[in-house]
Design an enzyme around this catalytic site. Structure first.
Site, PDB file in Angstrom:
ATOM      1  N   GLU A 162      -4.353  -9.515   3.831  1.00  0.00           N
ATOM      2  CA  GLU A 162      -4.637  -9.528   4.824  1.00  0.00           C
ATOM      3  C   GLU A 162      -6.306 -10.002   4.828  1.00  0.00           C
ATOM      4  O   GLU A 162      -6.674 -10.492   6.494  1.00  0.00           O
ATOM      5  CB  GLU A 162      -5.812  -7.805   4.670  1.00  0.00           C
ATOM      6  CG  GLU A 162      -4.299  -6.762   5.572  1.00  0.00           C
ATOM      7  CD  GLU A 162      -3.962  -6.339   3.783  1.00  0.00           C
ATOM      8  OE1 GLU A 162      -2.929  -5.399   4.686  1.00  0.00           O
ATOM      9  OE2 GLU A 162      -3.769  -7.111   3.045  1.00  0.00           O
ATOM     10  N   GLU A 214       0.864  -0.912   0.214  1.00  0.00           N
ATOM     11  CA  GLU A 214      -0.463  -0.044  -0.156  1.00  0.00           C
ATOM     12  C   GLU A 214       1.100   1.468   0.082  1.00  0.00           C
ATOM     13  O   GLU A 214       0.519   1.903  -0.883  1.00  0.00           O
ATOM     14  CB  GLU A 214      -0.484   0.288   1.369  1.00  0.00           C
ATOM     15  CG  GLU A 214      -1.552  -0.860   1.008  1.00  0.00           C
ATOM     16  CD  GLU A 214      -2.750  -1.296   2.258  1.00  0.00           C
ATOM     17  OE1 GLU A 214      -4.198  -0.388   1.753  1.00  0.00           O
ATOM     18  OE2 GLU A 214      -2.804  -1.652   3.676  1.00  0.00           O
TER      19      GLU A 214
END
Length: 540
Positions: free
Chosen positions: A128, A108
């Protein structure tokens, strides 16, 4: 001339600043790293001699993700999202140079850079969902804008790890550079971009390739192709909702929607269970009380006797002879086996019959090398005898994992761990049937809890789901798990949970019977056992 900024080193080379983060072992994005990143980009922006910034990591990997110890706790500023905003809004070109595994928050952050390069061995991903979460720092908003909605759904929804070649083909990275030349070639790439007057590319300014109407079949197809991701667990649905926000909302509103979903998932019991199992799997590889001890290297494995799993050893290229460093001793049904064939130099002797492990070990050339091995549904129970050395037990775990099995360490007790817990469930079912509870109701309640149908009575569908019935079905297993911990049969309570889930004997999103027993509470479980006449007692 380099300058230290906490865990970072900052230097300038002919107009290109290089910010190197060095926070072993995996450069996790904890407070010290976030602070160094924020200070580093601010330093580059204030430096008139700098036209571009290269972000790189020392050690074995680029940022391998968030600091998982911070999950569920108050996060001190600067927050990762704020650091990412700093990077993305930089008035000077930023290039992320990746090696190792750029996962979760690491990717990210890289997506907030204007350009990205990686070595051929690098891997990127947003995994995740395995923790019951979603990428909460803009991943669900930037990735669909960069690689397209369909590819983003697969990548994020499945938590895929993507190699450098695939990342280049989808547009996640802009170039692959040579191994061992990452910093040099990243600087050269940045200078080339400056020479070409390349734009400061911000992913937030892009639009997704599909409208909601066009994306709906993608969402429907993903749910149909992966029903297991939507049974009990919630993260995959959260991912789809966040990607839908990327399609339908302006970027900042999409970010807020992503954070809202992320907060919901973090607080959910399903995510708590998945995070518990994540740490349980890590712990299971370590021998209790000797967590820092390393397992000895194991080459080939010899087999003495007729062992049912010997073909798997051969398939994995592990088969050796009776003089190998590790020996599988396959006892016959009567418990006999000529022990004089065993090498006195064996680091480990794995015995497939564990009922009288300690007595058998005393007959061996080296009792400390003797470990029991019991296999159930993809899980190896490594049985530790009274004389077993930790190194031998750890070596047994290595062999089990090389065979593709999960492994836990257990004591030499009748039935071991998985057998006793499975028997506890079947005893609960038998007790319910003896009380004339309808098999269809037992099946319906068990399936609603999450048990696989094969563990439950055969019955027509359409039974009644009942909370009281669920307690009578489930709590005996919780009680047995607690007893196993008290007895020391299970070396760690989390090992029970890891093994039961991996064996398919417990639903993932419930976290395991020991996990549930802890949440029910010792007192309440003790009272229930006394009231129902459960044969065992918990330690006070």
């Amino acid at each position: 001339m380099s300058e230290k900024l906490g865990v970072a080193t900052y230097r300038v080379e002919s107009g290109v600043a290089v910010l190197t983060i060095d926070s072993p072992p995996v450069n996790a994005l904890g407070l010290a790293v976030r602070t160094a990143l924020s200070e580093g980009v601010a330093r580059a922006l204030a430096d008139d001699s700098v036209a571009a910034l290269v972000l790189i990591c020392a050690g074995r990997t680029f940022f391998a993700g968030a600091d998982v110890t911070e999950i569920g706790k108050p996060i001190l500023p600067p927050l990762l999202g704020d650091v990412i905003t700093q990077f993305e809004n930089s008035a000077k070109l930023i290039l992320a140079a990746m090696h190792g595994t750029a996962l979760g928050g690491g990717l990210e952050l890289a997506l907030a850079a204007h350009y990205r390069v990686a070595v051929p061995s690098a891997t990127v991903g947003l995994p995740e969902v395995a923790l019951g979460l979603l990428p909460g720092a803009g991943g669900t908003q930037r990735v669909p804008r960069l690689i397209g909605v369909a590819a983003a759904v697969e990548m994020i929804g499945l938590g895929q790890h993507v190699n450098a070649r695939q990342a280049l083909s989808t547009g996640l990275i802009d170039a692959i550079v040579e191994e061992g030349e990452l910093e040099t070639q990243a600087i050269a790439f940045a200078r080339d971009l400056l020479a070409k007057q390349a734009p400061l590319r911000r992913l937030r300014d892009l639009s997704t390739d599909l409208t909601l109407e066009q994306a709906t079949p993608v969402f429907v197809g993903f749910r149909a192709a992966h029903p297991e991701l939507f049974a009990g667990v919630k993260a995959a649905e959260g991912v789809l909702q966040a990607i839908e926000a990327a399609i339908t909302l302006p970027f900042d509103m999409g970010i807020e929607r992503e954070r809202e979903i992320s907060r919901f998932l973090i607080a959910s019991p399903e995510s708590a269970a998945q995070r518990h199992l994540f740490f349980a799997e890590r712990a299971a590889a370590k021998f209790p009380g000797h967590e820092r001890e390393k397992a000895p290297a194991i080459g080939t494995v010899g087999v003495v006797g007729d062992w049912i799993h010997a073909p798997l050893l051969e398939q994995k290229g592990l088969i050796g002879d009776g003089a190998a460093q590790a020996i599988i001793l396959a006892m016959s049904n009567d418990g006999s086996q000529p022990l004089e064939t065993l090498s006195r130099d064996a680091t480990i002797v794995l015995v497939n019959r564990v009922e009288k492990l300690d007595a058998l070990a005393m007959k061996m050339p080296d009792p400390g090398a003797v470990v029991g091995l019991s296999y159930t549904r993809g899980v190896a129970e490594i049985v530790v005898g009274g004389a077993t050395r930790p190194a031998a037990a750890l070596a047994a775990g290595v062999i089990a994992r090389k065979l593709g099995w999960a492994a836990i360490f257990v004591g030499a007790v009748p039935g071991l761990v998985l057998g006793r817990l499975a028997a506890g469930l079947q005893a609960a079912i038998s007790a319910l049937l003896a009380d004339s509870v309808a098999p269809a109701d037992i099946r319906a309640t068990g399936k609603a809890f999450g048990f696989a149908g094969g563990l439950l009575p055969d019955a027509a569908e359409g039974g009644v789901v009942d909370a009281g019935l669920e307690q009578r079905l489930v709590w005996p297993v919780l009680a047995e798990a607690s007893v196993l911990v008290d007895e020391g049969a299970a070396k760690r309570s989390s090992d029970i949970d890891f093994a039961m889930v991996r064996a398919g004997l417990w639903p993932l999103w419930r976290g395991g019977p020991a996990f549930m027993a802890e949440r029910v509470g010792h007192g309440q479980l003790t009272e229930w056992m006394a009231a129902t006449g459960h044969p065992a007692q918990l330690a006070s």
